[in-house]
Design a protein around this motif. Structure first.
Motif, mmCIF file in Angstrom:
data_model
loop_
_atom_site.group_PDB
_atom_site.id
_atom_site.type_symbol
_atom_site.label_atom_id
_atom_site.label_comp_id
_atom_site.label_asym_id
_atom_site.label_seq_id
_atom_site.Cartn_x
_atom_site.Cartn_y
_atom_site.Cartn_z
ATOM 1 N N PRO A 15 0.820 -1.230 0.000
ATOM 2 C CA PRO A 15 0.000 0.000 0.000
ATOM 3 C C PRO A 15 0.847 1.270 0.000
ATOM 4 C CG PRO A 15 -0.889 -1.590 1.553
ATOM 5 C CD PRO A 15 0.447 -2.116 1.124
ATOM 6 N N ASP A 16 1.947 1.244 0.734
ATOM 7 C CA ASP A 16 2.831 2.419 0.756
ATOM 8 C C ASP A 16 3.501 2.624 -0.600
ATOM 9 O OD1 ASP A 16 2.204 2.930 3.396
ATOM 10 O OD2 ASP A 16 3.921 1.807 4.182
ATOM 11 N N GLU A 17 3.812 1.521 -1.300
ATOM 12 C CA GLU A 17 4.399 1.644 -2.630
ATOM 13 C C GLU A 17 3.406 2.263 -3.605
ATOM 14 O OE1 GLU A 17 7.542 1.049 -3.601
ATOM 15 O OE2 GLU A 17 7.970 0.682 -1.488
ATOM 16 N N LEU A 18 2.141 1.889 -3.498
ATOM 17 C CA LEU A 18 1.107 2.507 -4.327
ATOM 18 C C LEU A 18 1.023 4.009 -4.054
ATOM 19 C CD1 LEU A 18 -1.966 0.068 -4.316
ATOM 20 C CD2 LEU A 18 -0.782 0.966 -6.325
ATOM 21 N N ARG A 22 1.876 7.299 -6.701
ATOM 22 C CA ARG A 22 0.994 8.430 -6.973
ATOM 23 C C ARG A 22 1.677 9.749 -6.600
ATOM 24 N NH1 ARG A 22 -2.863 9.040 -3.911
ATOM 25 N NH2 ARG A 22 -2.632 7.344 -2.413
ATOM 26 N N ASP A 23 2.324 9.748 -5.450
ATOM 27 C CA ASP A 23 3.007 10.965 -5.003
ATOM 28 C C ASP A 23 4.136 11.348 -5.946
ATOM 29 O OD1 ASP A 23 1.334 11.092 -2.840
ATOM 30 O OD2 ASP A 23 2.781 10.291 -1.403
ATOM 31 N N ARG A 24 4.851 10.341 -6.450
ATOM 32 C CA ARG A 24 5.973 10.613 -7.335
ATOM 33 C C ARG A 24 5.517 11.346 -8.587
ATOM 34 N NH1 ARG A 24 11.179 7.976 -8.359
ATOM 35 N NH2 ARG A 24 11.854 8.541 -10.446
ATOM 36 N N PHE A 25 4.379 10.921 -9.113
ATOM 37 C CA PHE A 25 3.867 11.591 -10.312
ATOM 38 C C PHE A 25 3.552 13.052 -10.013
ATOM 39 C CE2 PHE A 25 0.916 13.051 -13.443
ATOM 40 C CZ PHE A 25 1.294 12.419 -14.610
ATOM 41 N N VAL A 26 2.877 13.296 -8.915
ATOM 42 C CA VAL A 26 2.490 14.663 -8.548
ATOM 43 C C VAL A 26 3.731 15.530 -8.341
ATOM 44 C CG1 VAL A 26 1.361 16.062 -6.774
ATOM 45 C CG2 VAL A 26 0.285 13.945 -7.567
ATOM 46 N N ILE A 27 4.740 14.969 -7.683
ATOM 47 C CA ILE A 27 5.974 15.719 -7.417
ATOM 48 C C ILE A 27 6.686 16.058 -8.724
ATOM 49 C CG2 ILE A 27 8.290 15.547 -6.414
ATOM 50 C CD1 ILE A 27 6.959 13.870 -4.149
ATOM 51 N N ALA A 28 6.781 15.078 -9.629
ATOM 52 C CA ALA A 28 7.436 15.313 -10.913
ATOM 53 C C ALA A 28 6.676 16.351 -11.733
ATOM 54 C CB ALA A 28 7.544 14.006 -11.691
ATOM 55 N N ALA A 171 9.398 15.249 -17.771
ATOM 56 C CA ALA A 171 8.195 15.334 -18.595
ATOM 57 C C ALA A 171 8.067 14.177 -19.585
ATOM 58 C CB ALA A 171 8.170 16.659 -19.351
ATOM 59 N N HIS A 172 9.194 13.670 -20.076
ATOM 60 C CA HIS A 172 9.138 12.657 -21.120
ATOM 61 C C HIS A 172 9.438 11.238 -20.636
ATOM 62 C CE1 HIS A 172 9.944 16.427 -23.425
ATOM 63 N NE2 HIS A 172 8.963 15.926 -24.151
ATOM 64 N N ILE A 173 10.185 11.119 -19.557
ATOM 65 C CA ILE A 173 10.618 9.794 -19.109
ATOM 66 C C ILE A 173 10.028 9.429 -17.754
ATOM 67 C CG2 ILE A 173 12.588 8.319 -18.603
ATOM 68 C CD1 ILE A 173 12.442 9.238 -21.524
ATOM 69 N N ASP A 174 10.253 10.283 -16.764
ATOM 70 C CA ASP A 174 9.919 9.919 -15.390
ATOM 71 C C ASP A 174 8.417 9.726 -15.190
ATOM 72 O OD1 ASP A 174 11.189 9.715 -12.560
ATOM 73 O OD2 ASP A 174 9.417 10.957 -12.268
ATOM 74 N N VAL A 175 7.599 10.652 -15.681
ATOM 75 C CA VAL A 175 6.154 10.513 -15.453
ATOM 76 C C VAL A 175 5.592 9.314 -16.212
ATOM 77 C CG1 VAL A 175 5.760 12.934 -14.884
ATOM 78 C CG2 VAL A 175 5.624 12.201 -17.283
ATOM 79 N N VAL A 176 6.154 9.011 -17.385
ATOM 80 C CA VAL A 176 5.698 7.849 -18.155
ATOM 81 C C VAL A 176 6.071 6.553 -17.425
ATOM 82 C CG1 VAL A 176 5.897 6.613 -20.351
ATOM 83 C CG2 VAL A 176 5.849 9.110 -20.331
ATOM 84 N N ALA A 177 7.296 6.515 -16.893
ATOM 85 C CA ALA A 177 7.729 5.337 -16.140
ATOM 86 C C ALA A 177 6.909 5.167 -14.866
ATOM 87 C CB ALA A 177 9.213 5.461 -15.797
ATOM 88 N N THR A 178 6.554 6.281 -14.234
ATOM 89 C CA THR A 178 5.746 6.217 -13.017
ATOM 90 C C THR A 178 4.355 5.689 -13.325
ATOM 91 O OG1 THR A 178 6.964 8.038 -12.000
ATOM 92 C CG2 THR A 178 4.785 7.563 -11.109
ATOM 93 N N LYS A 179 3.780 6.109 -14.441
ATOM 94 C CA LYS A 179 2.474 5.587 -14.840
ATOM 95 C C LYS A 179 2.545 4.076 -15.073
ATOM 96 C CE LYS A 179 -0.851 5.114 -18.390
ATOM 97 N NZ LYS A 179 -0.844 4.571 -19.740
ATOM 98 N N ALA A 180 3.604 3.620 -15.750
ATOM 99 C CA ALA A 180 3.768 2.191 -16.002
ATOM 100 C C ALA A 180 3.920 1.417 -14.689
ATOM 101 C CB ALA A 180 4.981 1.953 -16.904
ATOM 102 N N LYS A 242 -6.375 3.475 -8.972
ATOM 103 C CA LYS A 242 -7.176 3.287 -10.183
ATOM 104 C C LYS A 242 -7.704 4.624 -10.691
ATOM 105 C CE LYS A 242 -8.735 -1.462 -9.326
ATOM 106 N NZ LYS A 242 -9.911 -2.316 -8.991
ATOM 107 N N GLN A 243 -8.174 5.449 -9.775
ATOM 108 C CA GLN A 243 -8.675 6.762 -10.174
ATOM 109 C C GLN A 243 -7.576 7.609 -10.795
ATOM 110 O OE1 GLN A 243 -10.592 8.559 -6.786
ATOM 111 N NE2 GLN A 243 -12.127 6.949 -6.603
ATOM 112 N N ALA A 244 -6.387 7.554 -10.193
ATOM 113 C CA ALA A 244 -5.259 8.321 -10.730
ATOM 114 C C ALA A 244 -4.867 7.810 -12.112
ATOM 115 C CB ALA A 244 -4.071 8.230 -9.781
ATOM 116 N N LEU A 245 -4.827 6.493 -12.272
ATOM 117 C CA LEU A 245 -4.384 5.901 -13.541
ATOM 118 C C LEU A 245 -5.284 6.306 -14.701
ATOM 119 C CD1 LEU A 245 -2.182 3.982 -14.615
ATOM 120 C CD2 LEU A 245 -3.816 2.102 -14.341
ATOM 121 N N GLN A 246 -6.560 6.476 -14.439
ATOM 122 C CA GLN A 246 -7.511 6.821 -15.493
ATOM 123 C C GLN A 246 -7.211 8.171 -16.138
ATOM 124 O OE1 GLN A 246 -11.377 6.612 -13.650
ATOM 125 N NE2 GLN A 246 -11.453 4.374 -13.674
ATOM 126 N N VAL A 247 -6.581 9.061 -15.408
ATOM 127 C CA VAL A 247 -6.354 10.417 -15.936
ATOM 128 C C VAL A 247 -4.882 10.708 -16.221
ATOM 129 C CG1 VAL A 247 -8.413 11.311 -14.790
ATOM 130 C CG2 VAL A 247 -6.218 11.414 -13.602
#
Length: 277
Positions: A15-18, A22-28, A171-180, A242-247
């Motif tokens: 749960p903490d990894e999840l 999410r936090d990593r994406f917001v921070i980036a 913008a091109h690498i980190d957020v995409v990797a975080t989504k994956a 799941k909610q975050a992943l959708q957007v």
């Protein structure tokens, strides 16, 4: 790589990894916007450089942030920084303690702990910065064209190249990797839930076992508490994930467009300075 969802320790941390994903994406996302807001100030900060050379720096920094060499080094730097942040207290305690001991052995009654700890952290930050710059081709261009760019501009250009490369990378690498990563974690959630259920049952059985030693029961109790806490947080974290992943695709597209818009505006401002059409 095989999934770790069947491992108790991984499931307890899940749960903490999840949440961290999410936090990593917001921070980036926030960092990219912070950096790109600075782009418009770059030309005015420079004093009569070769503007065509500055354009080369900008283009090289943009490309560097998406290059395999930079991405690999960024991952290395992040790993070291994460390790140091997690272990900083213990490392500083040992290094500072050794410095205090050495000082006392020489008859010096001074507190060497605090300055040693600060020096350690500052030195590490500078070395990590240096290692990342080694993979930013814009920095090599600045070094090779220092006369044309102007000695008075070098420090500012070095910083600008750092910031452009970092923004491009995020913008091109980190957020995409975080989504994956978030997507992968969510696909593991069902198996993690089963792992936690098995671990809880096993710990409860050990605690109830009259033949188990006190030490074994204490260990089982600690595992039980960790597993129950993780299970209690799991459903909420999965739902938020799941909610975050959708957007995220929309947010990534918007972030990349904002980055490109800021970079294009910078390039146009520099071309105007250089007299290019």
């Amino acid at each position: 790589m095989a999934s770790s969802a069947g491992q108790e320790g991984y499931a307890a941390r899940f749960p903490d990894e999840l949440s961290r994903a999410r936090d990593r994406f917001v921070i980036a996302e926030a960092k990219v916007r912070e950096l790109t807001l600075k782009f418009s100030d770059y030309p005015a900060a420079l004093d009569k450089p070769d503007w065509n050379g500055v354009l080369e720096v900008v283009a090289a920094a943009d490309q560097a942030g998406r290059s395999s060499a930079y991405v690999a080094r960024a991952a290395e730097v992040e790993g070291v920084r994460s390790f140091f942040d997690d272990e900083k207290s213990e490392i500083e305690k040992k290094v500072g303690g050794a410095a205090n001991y050495a000082a006392k052995q020489k008859g010096c009654e001074v507190d060497a702990y605090s300055p040693t700890a600060r020096a350690l952290e500052t030195s590490m930050d500078k070395q990590l910065e240096k290692r990342l710059r080694e993979r930013n081709e814009a920095q090599a261009y600045i070094e090779s064209h220092s006369d044309a760019l102007g000695k008075q501009n070098l420090d500012k250009l070095i910083t600008q190249a750092d910031e452009i490369a970092q923004a491009s990378y995020l913008a091109h690498i980190d957020v995409v990797a975080t989504k994956a990563r978030l997507d992968r974690l969510l696909r593991e959630a069902s198996e993690v839930r089963s792992t936690l259920d098995r671990s809880i049952q096993a710990a409860e059985a050990t605690i109830a076992d009259a033949r188990a030693s006190s030490a074994t029961k204490q260990t089982a109790k600690a595992h039980l508490e960790a597993d129950q806490a993780a299970k209690g947080k799991l459903d909420a974290e999965v739902e938020q994930g799941k909610q975050a992943l959708q957007v995220l695709d929309d947010r990534i597209g918007k972030l990349q467009a904002e980055y490109r818009g800021a970079l294009d505006a910078l390039v146009q401002a520099l071309k105007k300075k250089s007299g290019a059409t």
